[in-house]
Design a protein around this motif. Structure first.
Motif, PDB file in Angstrom:
ATOM      1  N   ASN A  40       1.026  -1.149  -0.049  1.00  0.00           N
ATOM      2  CA  ASN A  40      -0.087   0.031   0.152  1.00  0.00           C
ATOM      3  C   ASN A  40       0.781   1.180  -0.115  1.00  0.00           C
ATOM      4  O   ASN A  40       0.430   2.274  -0.550  1.00  0.00           O
ATOM      5  N   ARG A  41       1.748   1.314   0.610  1.00  0.00           N
ATOM      6  CA  ARG A  41       2.929   2.273   0.773  1.00  0.00           C
ATOM      7  C   ARG A  41       3.452   2.806  -0.646  1.00  0.00           C
ATOM      8  O   ARG A  41       3.333   3.974  -1.014  1.00  0.00           O
ATOM      9  N   GLU A  42       3.835   1.757  -1.395  1.00  0.00           N
ATOM     10  CA  GLU A  42       4.528   1.744  -2.691  1.00  0.00           C
ATOM     11  C   GLU A  42       3.455   2.260  -3.671  1.00  0.00           C
ATOM     12  O   GLU A  42       3.615   3.055  -4.592  1.00  0.00           O
ATOM     13  N   PHE A  43       2.238   1.697  -3.582  1.00  0.00           N
ATOM     14  CA  PHE A  43       1.046   1.901  -4.535  1.00  0.00           C
ATOM     15  C   PHE A  43       0.673   3.428  -4.341  1.00  0.00           C
ATOM     16  O   PHE A  43       0.153   4.268  -5.330  1.00  0.00           O
ATOM     17  N   ALA A  44       0.774   3.974  -3.051  1.00  0.00           N
ATOM     18  CA  ALA A  44       0.215   5.465  -2.822  1.00  0.00           C
ATOM     19  C   ALA A  44       1.250   6.137  -3.478  1.00  0.00           C
ATOM     20  O   ALA A  44       0.888   7.163  -3.863  1.00  0.00           O
ATOM     21  N   ARG A  45       2.527   6.024  -3.490  1.00  0.00           N
ATOM     22  CA  ARG A  45       3.642   6.916  -4.101  1.00  0.00           C
ATOM     23  C   ARG A  45       3.161   7.054  -5.665  1.00  0.00           C
ATOM     24  O   ARG A  45       3.120   8.095  -6.023  1.00  0.00           O
ATOM     25  N   PHE A  46       2.816   5.963  -6.171  1.00  0.00           N
ATOM     26  CA  PHE A  46       2.331   6.023  -7.629  1.00  0.00           C
ATOM     27  C   PHE A  46       1.008   6.806  -7.930  1.00  0.00           C
ATOM     28  O   PHE A  46       1.195   7.774  -8.839  1.00  0.00           O
ATOM     29  N   VAL A  47       0.317   6.654  -7.110  1.00  0.00           N
ATOM     30  CA  VAL A  47      -1.173   7.383  -7.093  1.00  0.00           C
ATOM     31  C   VAL A  47      -0.717   8.992  -6.738  1.00  0.00           C
ATOM     32  O   VAL A  47      -1.273   9.645  -7.563  1.00  0.00           O
ATOM     33  N   GLU A  48       0.033   9.182  -6.005  1.00  0.00           N
ATOM     34  CA  GLU A  48       0.460  10.620  -5.686  1.00  0.00           C
ATOM     35  C   GLU A  48       1.026  11.166  -6.784  1.00  0.00           C
ATOM     36  O   GLU A  48       0.853  12.379  -7.025  1.00  0.00           O
ATOM     37  N   ALA A  49       2.080  10.523  -7.303  1.00  0.00           N
ATOM     38  CA  ALA A  49       2.754  11.117  -8.344  1.00  0.00           C
ATOM     39  C   ALA A  49       1.987  11.198  -9.748  1.00  0.00           C
ATOM     40  O   ALA A  49       2.231  12.187 -10.432  1.00  0.00           O
ATOM     41  N   THR A  50       0.821  10.390 -10.040  1.00  0.00           N
ATOM     42  CA  THR A  50       0.409  10.330 -11.227  1.00  0.00           C
ATOM     43  C   THR A  50      -1.162  10.596 -11.386  1.00  0.00           C
ATOM     44  O   THR A  50      -1.753  10.870 -12.341  1.00  0.00           O
ATOM     45  N   GLY A  51      -1.932  10.761 -10.037  1.00  0.00           N
ATOM     46  CA  GLY A  51      -3.012  10.840  -9.839  1.00  0.00           C
ATOM     47  C   GLY A  51      -4.065   9.674 -10.510  1.00  0.00           C
ATOM     48  O   GLY A  51      -5.246   9.927 -10.818  1.00  0.00           O
ATOM     49  N   TYR A  52      -3.154   8.622 -10.633  1.00  0.00           N
ATOM     50  CA  TYR A  52      -4.213   7.358 -11.293  1.00  0.00           C
ATOM     51  C   TYR A  52      -5.080   6.960 -10.323  1.00  0.00           C
ATOM     52  O   TYR A  52      -5.304   7.091  -9.195  1.00  0.00           O
ATOM     53  N   ARG A  53      -6.351   6.711 -11.085  1.00  0.00           N
ATOM     54  CA  ARG A  53      -7.663   6.213 -10.409  1.00  0.00           C
ATOM     55  C   ARG A  53      -7.697   4.614 -10.821  1.00  0.00           C
ATOM     56  O   ARG A  53      -7.721   4.254 -11.733  1.00  0.00           O
ATOM     57  N   THR A  54      -7.713   3.766  -9.859  1.00  0.00           N
ATOM     58  CA  THR A  54      -8.068   2.168 -10.213  1.00  0.00           C
ATOM     59  C   THR A  54      -9.555   2.135 -10.513  1.00  0.00           C
ATOM     60  O   THR A  54     -10.408   2.910 -10.384  1.00  0.00           O
ATOM     61  N   PHE A  55      -9.517   0.949 -11.116  1.00  0.00           N
ATOM     62  CA  PHE A  55     -11.078   0.180 -11.668  1.00  0.00           C
ATOM     63  C   PHE A  55     -11.858   0.357 -10.494  1.00  0.00           C
ATOM     64  O   PHE A  55     -12.815   0.490 -10.769  1.00  0.00           O
ATOM     65  N   ALA A  56     -11.419   0.080  -9.234  1.00  0.00           N
ATOM     66  CA  ALA A  56     -12.548  -0.306  -8.425  1.00  0.00           C
ATOM     67  C   ALA A  56     -12.901   1.161  -7.862  1.00  0.00           C
ATOM     68  O   ALA A  56     -14.229   1.115  -7.125  1.00  0.00           O
ATOM     69  N   GLU A  57     -12.295   2.303  -8.150  1.00  0.00           N
ATOM     70  CA  GLU A  57     -12.901   3.478  -7.839  1.00  0.00           C
ATOM     71  C   GLU A  57     -13.658   4.287  -8.893  1.00  0.00           C
ATOM     72  O   GLU A  57     -14.001   5.301  -8.750  1.00  0.00           O
ATOM     73  N   THR A  58     -13.816   3.439  -9.815  1.00  0.00           N
ATOM     74  CA  THR A  58     -14.549   3.913 -10.976  1.00  0.00           C
ATOM     75  C   THR A  58     -15.730   3.245 -11.362  1.00  0.00           C
ATOM     76  O   THR A  58     -15.718   2.130 -11.250  1.00  0.00           O
TER      77      THR A  58
END
Length: 306
Positions: A40-58
């Motif tokens: 979760n820590r590593e994925f959070a860095r990715f989301v923070e850097a890119t603004g990525y939105r996952t499939f489950a959030e859509t």
């Protein structure tokens, strides 16, 4: 990451489930692989850097799912809930619930959080989410053969990543379900759901959680294993094999909604001796591209350019 020197191994098993057979000789080239599933820590860095939105959030588009009630088109994901009593284990709807608002940030529902779970594997991830992270990192998702080779840790033909006994001397060597699934988890390993990465001993290649904790995405389409043949009928070694074809990876039980499926490897904390004994390197599972759950994550590889 750990460097895995290429080599030949016996892939598959003929002792558990039919989709793992036949045994076949496979060779993979050298590659590097993450020591642990992505956290979760590593994925959070990715989301923070890119603004990525996952499939489950859509929220899904009803046009992609014939017959869907538009009122049900809401963002969310599948969450496991233990049953109160024994149930028919052929009916997975007894323990899986679609929970609106469940996603990687809210692993059991909208009122949950990642507090204390920073070093647990990220979950509620579909293949495209895992692929997006891998590309951002300059990495890739492993093939099924690469994952199995790494999961075996150098042990040829063993049932488990550590040998032929599930719990040698009573030792819990991976996060899986102890007791009768899906109602009586004895939690001999101390965890009901996911556990922090590196909780259990590394395998022979220095890799953690290749077995249990969370299922992990590979980049192969699901299909039954094939054995390559030479012209005269003698078996040969398959070099860097890939899985099935996208067109034939769909579930024949749902022809009205033909969603392609990729191969998951490694088993999860929900695998139990009485149900889904897939806490093994040879185990495999077909996962629809559009389905995220509370027990599926991933890790990445880098193929050696030499």
């Amino acid at each position: 990451m750990k460097k895995i020197a290429g080599g030949t191994f016996t892939m598959g098993s003929e002792r558990f489930y039919p989709e793992e057979a036949p045994l076949r000789q496979v060779r993979v080239d050298t590659f590097w692989i993450d020591e642990t599933p992505v956290t979760n820590r590593e994925f959070a860095r990715f989301v923070e850097a890119t603004g990525y939105r996952t499939f489950a959030e859509t929220a899904p588009d009803p046009a992609d799912y014939p017959g869907m009630d538009p009122a049900l088109a809401t963002a969310g994901s599948l969450v496991f809930f233990r049953t109160a009593t024994p149930v028919d284990t052929n009916d997975f709807s007894q323990w899986w619930r679609f929970v609106p608002g469940a996603d990687w940030r809210h692993p059991t529902g909208p009122d949950s959080s990642l507090d204390g779970l920073e070093d647990h594997p990220v979950v509620h991830i579909v293949h495209e989410d895992a692929q997006a992270y891998a590309e951002w990192m300059g990495k890739a998702l492993p093939t099924e053969a690469e994952f199995e080779f790494a999961a075996r840790g150098g042990l040829e033909g063993a049932d488990y990543a550590w040998g032929d006994e599930l719990a040698p001397g009573g030792a819990m060597l991976a996060n899986y379900w102890q007791g009768m699934f899906p109602f009586a988890n004895q939690m001999l390993d101390g965890w009901e759901r996911t556990s922090p990465v590196r909780t259990y001993p590394a395998n022979g290649y220095g890799l953690y959680d290749m077995i249990g904790n969370v299922w992990e995405w590979t980049d192969d389409w699901y299909g039954l294993p094939q054995v390559e043949k030479k012209a005269k009928g003698a078996c040969c070694v398959a070099s860097n094999p890939r899985g099935g074809r996208k067109q034939t990876s769909t579930d024949p039980c749902t022809p009205a909604v033909p969603i392609p499926r990729k191969v998951l490897k490694g088993g999860s904390h929900l695998c139990a001796p009485n149900y889904c004994q897939r806490y093994r390197p040879a185990a495999r599972h077909p996962q629809p591209l559009d389905t995220s759950t509370s027990h599926v994550g991933f890790r990445c590889i880098v193929r050696d350019p030499d």
